[in-house]
Design an enzyme around this catalytic site. Structure first.
Site, PDB file in Angstrom:
ATOM      1  N   HIS A 144      -1.397 -95.381   4.595  1.00 27.07           N
ATOM      2  CA  HIS A 144      -1.952 -96.287   5.611  1.00 27.07           C
ATOM      3  C   HIS A 144      -2.133 -97.665   4.979  1.00 27.07           C
ATOM      4  CE1 HIS A 144      -5.723 -97.194   8.323  1.00 27.07           C
ATOM      5  NE2 HIS A 144      -4.709 -97.993   8.572  1.00 27.07           N
TER       6      HIS A 144
ATOM      7  N   HIS B 291      -3.825 -88.512   3.005  1.00 31.66           N
ATOM      8  CA  HIS B 291      -3.945 -89.856   3.580  1.00 31.66           C
ATOM      9  C   HIS B 291      -4.356 -90.840   2.484  1.00 31.66           C
ATOM     10  CE1 HIS B 291      -4.574 -92.567   7.055  1.00 31.66           C
ATOM     11  NE2 HIS B 291      -5.607 -93.039   6.378  1.00 31.66           N
TER      12      HIS B 291
ATOM     13  N   MET C 104      -5.719-101.015   0.668  1.00 30.74           N
ATOM     14  CA  MET C 104      -6.448-102.195   1.179  1.00 30.74           C
ATOM     15  C   MET C 104      -6.283-103.361   0.217  1.00 30.74           C
ATOM     16  SD  MET C 104      -9.971-100.379   2.384  1.00 30.74           S
ATOM     17  CE  MET C 104      -9.960 -98.786   3.237  1.00 30.74           C
TER      18      MET C 104
ATOM     19  N   ASP D  47      -5.278 -94.636   1.654  1.00 26.56           N
ATOM     20  CA  ASP D  47      -5.707 -95.908   2.251  1.00 26.56           C
ATOM     21  C   ASP D  47      -5.463 -97.050   1.275  1.00 26.56           C
ATOM     22  OD1 ASP D  47      -6.815 -95.239   4.863  1.00 26.56           O
ATOM     23  OD2 ASP D  47      -8.269 -94.042   3.750  1.00 26.56           O
TER      24      ASP D  47
ATOM     25  N   ASP E 178      -8.317 -91.836  12.867  1.00 25.04           N
ATOM     26  CA  ASP E 178      -8.820 -92.163  11.532  1.00 25.04           C
ATOM     27  C   ASP E 178     -10.155 -92.900  11.604  1.00 25.04           C
ATOM     28  OD1 ASP E 178      -9.078 -92.837   8.866  1.00 25.04           O
ATOM     29  OD2 ASP E 178      -7.362 -94.211   8.811  1.00 25.04           O
TER      30      ASP E 178
ATOM     31  N   SER F 265      -8.462 -88.127   3.562  1.00 28.91           N
ATOM     32  CA  SER F 265      -8.362 -89.453   2.953  1.00 28.91           C
ATOM     33  C   SER F 265      -8.941 -89.404   1.545  1.00 28.91           C
ATOM     34  CB  SER F 265      -9.138 -90.473   3.780  1.00 28.91           C
ATOM     35  OG  SER F 265      -9.344 -91.639   2.997  1.00 28.91           O
TER      36      SER F 265
ATOM     37  N   MET G 176      -7.387 -96.117  15.086  1.00 23.56           N
ATOM     38  CA  MET G 176      -8.577 -96.322  14.257  1.00 23.56           C
ATOM     39  C   MET G 176      -9.825 -96.102  15.108  1.00 23.56           C
ATOM     40  SD  MET G 176      -7.372 -96.881  11.320  1.00 23.56           S
ATOM     41  CE  MET G 176      -9.009 -97.010  10.570  1.00 23.56           C
TER      42      MET G 176
ATOM     43  N   MET H 153      -3.238-101.263   4.891  1.00 23.16           N
ATOM     44  CA  MET H 153      -4.120-102.282   5.483  1.00 23.16           C
ATOM     45  C   MET H 153      -3.966-103.538   4.635  1.00 23.16           C
ATOM     46  SD  MET H 153      -7.261 -99.670   6.187  1.00 23.16           S
ATOM     47  CE  MET H 153      -6.598 -98.466   5.028  1.00 23.16           C
TER      48      MET H 153
ATOM     49  N   GLY I 124     -11.493-100.541   6.608  1.00 21.14           N
ATOM     50  CA  GLY I 124     -12.040-101.200   5.422  1.00 21.14           C
ATOM     51  C   GLY I 124     -12.893-100.282   4.564  1.00 21.14           C
ATOM     52  N   PHE I 125     -13.612 -99.372   5.201  1.00 23.14           N
ATOM     53  CA  PHE I 125     -14.526 -98.535   4.421  1.00 23.14           C
ATOM     54  C   PHE I 125     -14.585 -97.122   4.981  1.00 23.14           C
ATOM     55  CE2 PHE I 125     -15.869-102.919   4.170  1.00 23.14           C
ATOM     56  CZ  PHE I 125     -16.008-103.098   2.801  1.00 23.14           C
ATOM     57  N   GLY I 126     -14.786 -96.166   4.077  1.00 20.47           N
ATOM     58  CA  GLY I 126     -15.059 -94.807   4.507  1.00 20.47           C
ATOM     59  C   GLY I 126     -16.527 -94.709   4.920  1.00 20.47           C
TER      60      GLY I 126
HETATM   61  C1  DX5 Z   1     -10.889 -96.726   6.873  1.00 23.12           C
HETATM   62  C2  DX5 Z   1      -9.829 -95.759   6.406  1.00 23.12           C
HETATM   63  C3  DX5 Z   1     -10.121 -94.321   6.693  1.00 23.12           C
HETATM   64  C4  DX5 Z   1     -11.415 -93.825   6.161  1.00 23.12           C
HETATM   65  C5  DX5 Z   1     -11.703 -92.418   6.584  1.00 23.12           C
HETATM   66  O1  DX5 Z   1     -10.420 -98.016   6.710  1.00 23.12           O
HETATM   67  O2  DX5 Z   1      -8.594 -96.066   7.018  1.00 23.12           O
HETATM   68  O3  DX5 Z   1      -9.019 -93.518   6.289  1.00 23.12           O
HETATM   69  O4  DX5 Z   1     -11.471 -93.913   4.784  1.00 23.12           O
HETATM   70  O5  DX5 Z   1     -12.870 -92.035   5.984  1.00 23.12           O
HETATM   71  P1  DX5 Z   1     -14.101 -91.402   6.780  1.00 23.12           P
HETATM   72  O6  DX5 Z   1     -13.662 -90.062   7.231  1.00 23.12           O
HETATM   73  O7  DX5 Z   1     -15.165 -91.371   5.757  1.00 23.12           O
HETATM   74  O8  DX5 Z   1     -14.431 -92.326   7.930  1.00 23.12           O
HETATM   75 ZN    ZN Z   2      -6.851 -94.691   6.836  1.00 23.69          ZN
END
Ligand code: DX5
Ligand code: ZN
Length: 219
Positions: A67, A34, A38, A36, A176, A9, A138, A69, A143-145
């Site tokens: 992905h 990947h 948002m 993301d 994910d 990601s 999920m 969101m 929302g956040f890494g």
């Molecule tokens: C969360 C994202 C993920 C996330 C993965 O909303 O969809 O793709 O960024 O990051 P890590 O591996 O840091 O959880």
């Molecule tokens: Zn993702």
């Protein structure tokens, strides 16, 4: 058994260097990228949209695993297809008509993914499993890494794998959120064949992304 694929990601990449970061991932053996997306509405964070994806397209031929969101998602699907997405994954809660959105992605010649939040049940997508290429489970709240893996999802992966085998279906099972070197093995043995990872790939072992990708693959 399917080979394990790693989809890093770019949420954890250096956003001022995204093109180079993608090249670095390709050289390090990533199977796909990947992305993301948002919207600050479906999830409480904002990232990037089609123009950035389009500008990144020239840096690699790897699959863009996008992905989404965002809600309502339907009217933006074509923009992501045109920008160069290869897999377009949507959340069932983000569209008024899931079947229509799946058909739209398919009509644009893109692979179709559907994502299940930690609290969303497989029942929500049971009827459409035969029509899609990928289920994105999920393992954190989107929302956040950098969040902690929710261990309950292991059972969901197992249930999905058993439905897949029972019905002779062909979709990929991608997981994910919060994937690390400790939980990757159980995620894979539960039935996942694609792992998404941001933090572990970009931050572990002083950012040695090749070592981190290889270690996840060998889980
Ligand atoms: C969360 C994202 C993920 C996330 C993965 O909303 O969809 O793709 O960024 O990051 P890590 O591996 O840091 O959880
Ligand atoms: Zn993702």
């Amino acid at each position: 058994m399917k080979k394990i694929k790693i989809s890093p990601s770019i949420l954890s990449a250096d956003f001022s260097q995204l093109g180079n970061e993608i090249k670095r991932l390709e050289e390090a053996g990533a199977d796909m990228i990947h992305v993301d997306v948002m919207d600050g509405h479906f999830v409480p964070n904002l990232t990037i949209g089609p123009p950035v994806i389009k500008s990144l397209r020239k840096y690699t031929n790897l699959i863009f695993d996008v992905h989404l969101m965002i809600s309502p998602v339907h009217k933006y699907i074509k923009d992501f297809a045109d920008a160069g997405a290869n897999i377009i994954t949507i959340h069932p809660e983000a569209t008024e008509n899931l079947k229509e959105s799946i058909n739209l992605i398919r009509s644009l010649n893109k692979k179709v993914g559907v994502s299940l939040n930690p609290e969303s049940k497989i029942d929500l997508i049971k009827d459409i499993l035969k029509d899609i290429d990928l289920v994105l489970i999920m393992s954190v709240h989107p929302g956040f890494g950098g969040q902690k893996f929710i261990p309950d999802v292991i059972n969901k992966i197992k249930d999905l794998k058993s439905i897949k085998e029972k019905n002779n279906l062909n979709f990929d099972i991608e997981v994910d959120g919060g994937i690390n070197f400790e939980n990757s093995k159980s995620v894979i043995s539960a039935g996942a064949n694609i792992l998404v990872s941001g933090t572990t790939i970009f931050k572990s072992n002083n950012g040695d992304i090749k070592k981190n990708i290889d270690t996840l693959k060998l889980s």
